[in-house]
Write a protein that holds these residues in place. Structure first.
Motif, PDB file in Angstrom:
ATOM      1  N   LEU A  81       0.828  -1.206   0.000  1.00 47.34           N
ATOM      2  CA  LEU A  81       0.000   0.000   0.000  1.00 47.34           C
ATOM      3  C   LEU A  81       0.865   1.259   0.000  1.00 47.34           C
ATOM      4  CD1 LEU A  81      -2.832  -1.011   2.494  1.00 47.34           C
ATOM      5  CD2 LEU A  81      -2.992  -0.812   0.006  1.00 47.34           C
ATOM      6  N   ARG A  82       1.946   1.217   0.750  1.00 48.92           N
ATOM      7  CA  ARG A  82       2.866   2.358   0.756  1.00 48.92           C
ATOM      8  C   ARG A  82       3.445   2.595  -0.623  1.00 48.92           C
ATOM      9  NH1 ARG A  82       8.421   1.136   3.260  1.00 48.92           N
ATOM     10  NH2 ARG A  82       8.733   0.509   1.090  1.00 48.92           N
ATOM     11  N   GLU A  83       3.845   1.511  -1.291  1.00 50.30           N
ATOM     12  CA  GLU A  83       4.411   1.639  -2.633  1.00 50.30           C
ATOM     13  C   GLU A  83       3.382   2.203  -3.610  1.00 50.30           C
ATOM     14  OE1 GLU A  83       7.391   1.355  -3.623  1.00 50.30           O
ATOM     15  OE2 GLU A  83       8.361   0.405  -1.907  1.00 50.30           O
ATOM     16  N   ALA A  84       2.133   1.749  -3.504  1.00 50.63           N
ATOM     17  CA  ALA A  84       1.083   2.254  -4.385  1.00 50.63           C
ATOM     18  C   ALA A  84       0.860   3.740  -4.165  1.00 50.63           C
ATOM     19  CB  ALA A  84      -0.212   1.484  -4.153  1.00 50.63           C
ATOM     20  N   LEU A  85       0.829   4.160  -2.905  1.00 49.93           N
ATOM     21  CA  LEU A  85       0.614   5.569  -2.569  1.00 49.93           C
ATOM     22  C   LEU A  85       1.777   6.432  -3.057  1.00 49.93           C
ATOM     23  CD1 LEU A  85      -0.852   7.872  -1.139  1.00 49.93           C
ATOM     24  CD2 LEU A  85       0.102   7.050   1.032  1.00 49.93           C
ATOM     25  N   VAL A  86       2.999   6.017  -2.781  1.00 47.39           N
ATOM     26  CA  VAL A  86       4.172   6.798  -3.190  1.00 47.39           C
ATOM     27  C   VAL A  86       4.282   6.847  -4.708  1.00 47.39           C
ATOM     28  CG1 VAL A  86       6.699   6.874  -3.150  1.00 47.39           C
ATOM     29  CG2 VAL A  86       5.439   6.422  -1.039  1.00 47.39           C
ATOM     30  N   ASN A  87       4.043   5.713  -5.376  1.00 46.36           N
ATOM     31  CA  ASN A  87       4.103   5.698  -6.841  1.00 46.36           C
ATOM     32  C   ASN A  87       3.068   6.634  -7.437  1.00 46.36           C
ATOM     33  OD1 ASN A  87       5.882   3.569  -8.502  1.00 46.36           O
ATOM     34  ND2 ASN A  87       5.578   2.797  -6.431  1.00 46.36           N
ATOM     35  N   SER A  94      12.681   1.861 -13.497  1.00 47.21           N
ATOM     36  CA  SER A  94      11.767   2.882 -13.002  1.00 47.21           C
ATOM     37  C   SER A  94      12.144   4.221 -13.614  1.00 47.21           C
ATOM     38  CB  SER A  94      11.845   2.977 -11.473  1.00 47.21           C
ATOM     39  OG  SER A  94      11.025   4.018 -10.979  1.00 47.21           O
ATOM     40  N   ILE A  95      11.149   4.901 -14.204  1.00 48.68           N
ATOM     41  CA  ILE A  95      11.373   6.238 -14.750  1.00 48.68           C
ATOM     42  C   ILE A  95      10.339   7.160 -14.122  1.00 48.68           C
ATOM     43  CG2 ILE A  95      11.574   7.659 -16.830  1.00 48.68           C
ATOM     44  CD1 ILE A  95      12.047   5.128 -18.431  1.00 48.68           C
ATOM     45  N   PRO A  96      10.653   7.760 -12.981  1.00 48.45           N
ATOM     46  CA  PRO A  96       9.663   8.625 -12.336  1.00 48.45           C
ATOM     47  C   PRO A  96       9.419   9.893 -13.140  1.00 48.45           C
ATOM     48  CG  PRO A  96      11.749   8.731 -11.166  1.00 48.45           C
ATOM     49  CD  PRO A  96      11.893   7.662 -12.205  1.00 48.45           C
ATOM     50  N   ARG A  97       8.157  10.279 -13.226  1.00 45.65           N
ATOM     51  CA  ARG A  97       7.814  11.523 -13.906  1.00 45.65           C
ATOM     52  C   ARG A  97       8.409  12.711 -13.165  1.00 45.65           C
ATOM     53  NH1 ARG A  97       3.964  12.423 -17.547  1.00 45.65           N
ATOM     54  NH2 ARG A  97       3.102  10.367 -17.164  1.00 45.65           N
ATOM     55  N   LEU A 137      11.049  14.519  -6.703  1.00 41.56           N
ATOM     56  CA  LEU A 137      10.114  14.016  -5.693  1.00 41.56           C
ATOM     57  C   LEU A 137      10.508  12.606  -5.272  1.00 41.56           C
ATOM     58  CD1 LEU A 137       6.474  15.031  -6.744  1.00 41.56           C
ATOM     59  CD2 LEU A 137       7.761  15.787  -4.741  1.00 41.56           C
ATOM     60  N   ALA A 138      10.911  11.793  -6.244  1.00 40.68           N
ATOM     61  CA  ALA A 138      11.334  10.427  -5.937  1.00 40.68           C
ATOM     62  C   ALA A 138      12.528  10.430  -4.993  1.00 40.68           C
ATOM     63  CB  ALA A 138      11.677   9.686  -7.229  1.00 40.68           C
ATOM     64  N   VAL A 139      13.468  11.331  -5.219  1.00 43.75           N
ATOM     65  CA  VAL A 139      14.645  11.428  -4.350  1.00 43.75           C
ATOM     66  C   VAL A 139      14.239  11.838  -2.934  1.00 43.75           C
ATOM     67  CG1 VAL A 139      16.741  12.755  -3.908  1.00 43.75           C
ATOM     68  CG2 VAL A 139      16.300  11.872  -6.203  1.00 43.75           C
ATOM     69  N   ILE A 140      13.335  12.817  -2.815  1.00 42.90           N
ATOM     70  CA  ILE A 140      12.910  13.282  -1.493  1.00 42.90           C
ATOM     71  C   ILE A 140      12.219  12.153  -0.734  1.00 42.90           C
ATOM     72  CG2 ILE A 140      11.445  14.940  -0.262  1.00 42.90           C
ATOM     73  CD1 ILE A 140      11.937  16.883  -2.615  1.00 42.90           C
ATOM     74  N   PHE A 141      11.378  11.381  -1.408  1.00 43.79           N
ATOM     75  CA  PHE A 141      10.772  10.212  -0.766  1.00 43.79           C
ATOM     76  C   PHE A 141      11.838   9.201  -0.374  1.00 43.79           C
ATOM     77  CE2 PHE A 141       6.488  11.198  -2.683  1.00 43.79           C
ATOM     78  CZ  PHE A 141       5.756  11.097  -1.500  1.00 43.79           C
ATOM     79  N   ARG A 142      12.804   8.995  -1.271  1.00 41.87           N
ATOM     80  CA  ARG A 142      13.825   7.973  -1.044  1.00 41.87           C
ATOM     81  C   ARG A 142      14.728   8.319   0.136  1.00 41.87           C
ATOM     82  NH1 ARG A 142      16.273   8.048  -5.979  1.00 41.87           N
ATOM     83  NH2 ARG A 142      14.466   6.969  -6.818  1.00 41.87           N
ATOM     84  N   ARG A 143      14.912   9.609   0.407  1.00 41.66           N
ATOM     85  CA  ARG A 143      15.784  10.032   1.516  1.00 41.66           C
ATOM     86  C   ARG A 143      15.290   9.525   2.870  1.00 41.66           C
ATOM     87  NH1 ARG A 143      20.617  11.968  -0.648  1.00 41.66           N
ATOM     88  NH2 ARG A 143      20.247  13.694  -2.089  1.00 41.66           N
ATOM     89  N   ILE A 144      14.000   9.225   2.965  1.00 40.26           N
ATOM     90  CA  ILE A 144      13.471   8.689   4.230  1.00 40.26           C
ATOM     91  C   ILE A 144      12.928   7.273   4.041  1.00 40.26           C
ATOM     92  CG2 ILE A 144      13.032  10.894   5.357  1.00 40.26           C
ATOM     93  CD1 ILE A 144      10.123  10.709   4.477  1.00 40.26           C
ATOM     94  N   GLY A 145      13.422   6.594   2.998  1.00 42.55           N
ATOM     95  CA  GLY A 145      13.129   5.177   2.821  1.00 42.55           C
ATOM     96  C   GLY A 145      11.762   4.860   2.263  1.00 42.55           C
TER      97      GLY A 145
END
Length: 381
Positions: free
Chosen positions: A297-303, A346-349, A353-361
């Protein structure tokens, strides 16, 4: 040979002697959507039965097609290799089958008559001219690496919700060995995580689009993205008119809803709906099921959030019912469905934003989010 029904990826054209003008609108729409196949010399089915008009001189039409595909005043790009043009014989009639692939992002939109506004997309079984918002999205996708990292003029720290930044710092320190120091300025911290950027034109430090979307005040966000709307609707049944709960950006209860605040509130909401008694996990432990479903669910929300097209006027929305969760955002995926499910890339639009999410796992660099989501849906199907 049995022909498929006309639909999103199939179109029939009644013609005998020449390439119909309407072919080019379908060429553009298939190329700009998911690809498709055009059959020339076939009329639309009447009472379920195809009418084969046939082509009198297939070679003439094939040559006409190939010549016009190479004419940049006619069409912006040639996508059809000659092996995709086939002459069939059905009921003693010559039929031309033309397979049109989807265009790569860098070439979209495919347009006609040397005018980018003469671009079409496929909706159902119809070719429709794109509107201005759709054109903006095509251009954005074609230049995907220059999107949410863009430095913003006229925005600064006053446009951000400082409490949300402090909450993010707390999560950052839990996840990273690189501990945030209280002596480090907010600007330096936002630079570190990618929410601010150095403007190479004049050397100034500026907020970028990702930082504004992630931490911004609602009114500041809509100054830049007028159509910005984050929505969560809970219903007992998808067909119900009334909702049980609704959380939406800009409403009285959430006046400063940005991406980070939406993530925190909504993740708690959708996790609370994980069944406590149903356990399809292989080892029979409810703990593993709850943990794995929470991750999916977290992955779906973040994606949903990091792949959305924020220049759209359509909302980013979750529909939560007793039977399913639907995650919806504006913007076509930049990888195929197969690549998303397999996690091959993975090619984030919105790469910042992907980096900012990734900084906190909260985001997987390897693109494994789709695989996790698919595996859990398979278990409960």
């Amino acid at each position: 040979m049995k022909l498929p029904k006309e639909g999103k990826n199939v179109e029939y054209k009644k013609t005998e002697k020449t390439l119909p003008k309407s072919f080019w609108e379908t060429y553009s729409s298939f190329a700009n959507t998911d690809g498709g196949t055009v059959y020339l010399g076939v009329d639309e089915p009447k009472k379920g039965k195809f009418i084969y008009t046939g082509i009198i001189n297939p070679e003439k039409i094939e040559n006409e097609l190939i010549t016009q595909l190479r004419n940049r005043n006619k069409v912006s790009w040639d996508l059809i290799p000659e092996e995709n043009i086939t002459t069939l014989t059905i009921e003693n009639k010559k039929i031309i089958q033309i397979e049109i692939p989807e265009a790569p992002l860098s070439r979209k939109p495919i347009y006609l008559n040397d005018n980018i506004k003469n671009s079409y997309i496929r909706k159902g079984d119809a070719d429709q001219k794109i509107n201005n918002d759709e054109l903006k999205q095509f251009i954005s996708d074609a230049n995907i690496q220059a999107t949410d990292s863009t430095p913003l003029q006229g925005f600064n720290l006053d446009d951000l919700v400082l409490n949300d930044i402090e909450e993010y710092k707390s999560q950052y320190n839990k996840f990273n060995d690189d501990i945030y120091s209280s002596k480090e300025s907010t600007t330096d911290f936002l630079l570190r995580i990618g929410a601010m950027v150095k403007d190479r034109k004049d050397g100034t430090i500026r907020l970028n689009e990702a930082g504004l979307l992630f931490f911004g005040k609602y009114n500041s966000i809509i100054d830049k993205f007028p159509g910005f709307q984050l929505d969560y609707v809970k219903k007992n049944n998808s067909n119900d008119v009334n909702w049980v709960n609704r959380i939406s950006s800009g409403d009285m209860n959430n006046p400063e809803m940005n991406i980070y605040r939406y993530y925190r509130i909504i993740f708690d909401q959708i996790k609370s709906g994980i069944p406590q008694s149903f356990d399809p996990s292989d080892d029979g432990t409810q703990t593993n099921y709850y943990k794995n479903m929470s991750i999916a669910l977290r992955e779906a929300l973040v994606n949903m959030l990091m792949h959305a097209y924020y220049g759209s006027n359509s909302s980013i929305r979750i529909l939560d019912t007793k039977n399913f969760l639907e995650f919806r955002n504006p913007g076509k995926m930049l990888v195929s469905k197969e690549e998303f499910i397999m996690g091959s890339q993975s090619i984030p639009r919105n790469p910042r934003l992907a980096v900012i999410f990734r900084r906190i796992g909260l985001a997987e660099r390897a693109g494994s989010g789709g695989q996790r989501i698919y595996e859990m849906t398979e278990k409960i199907a």
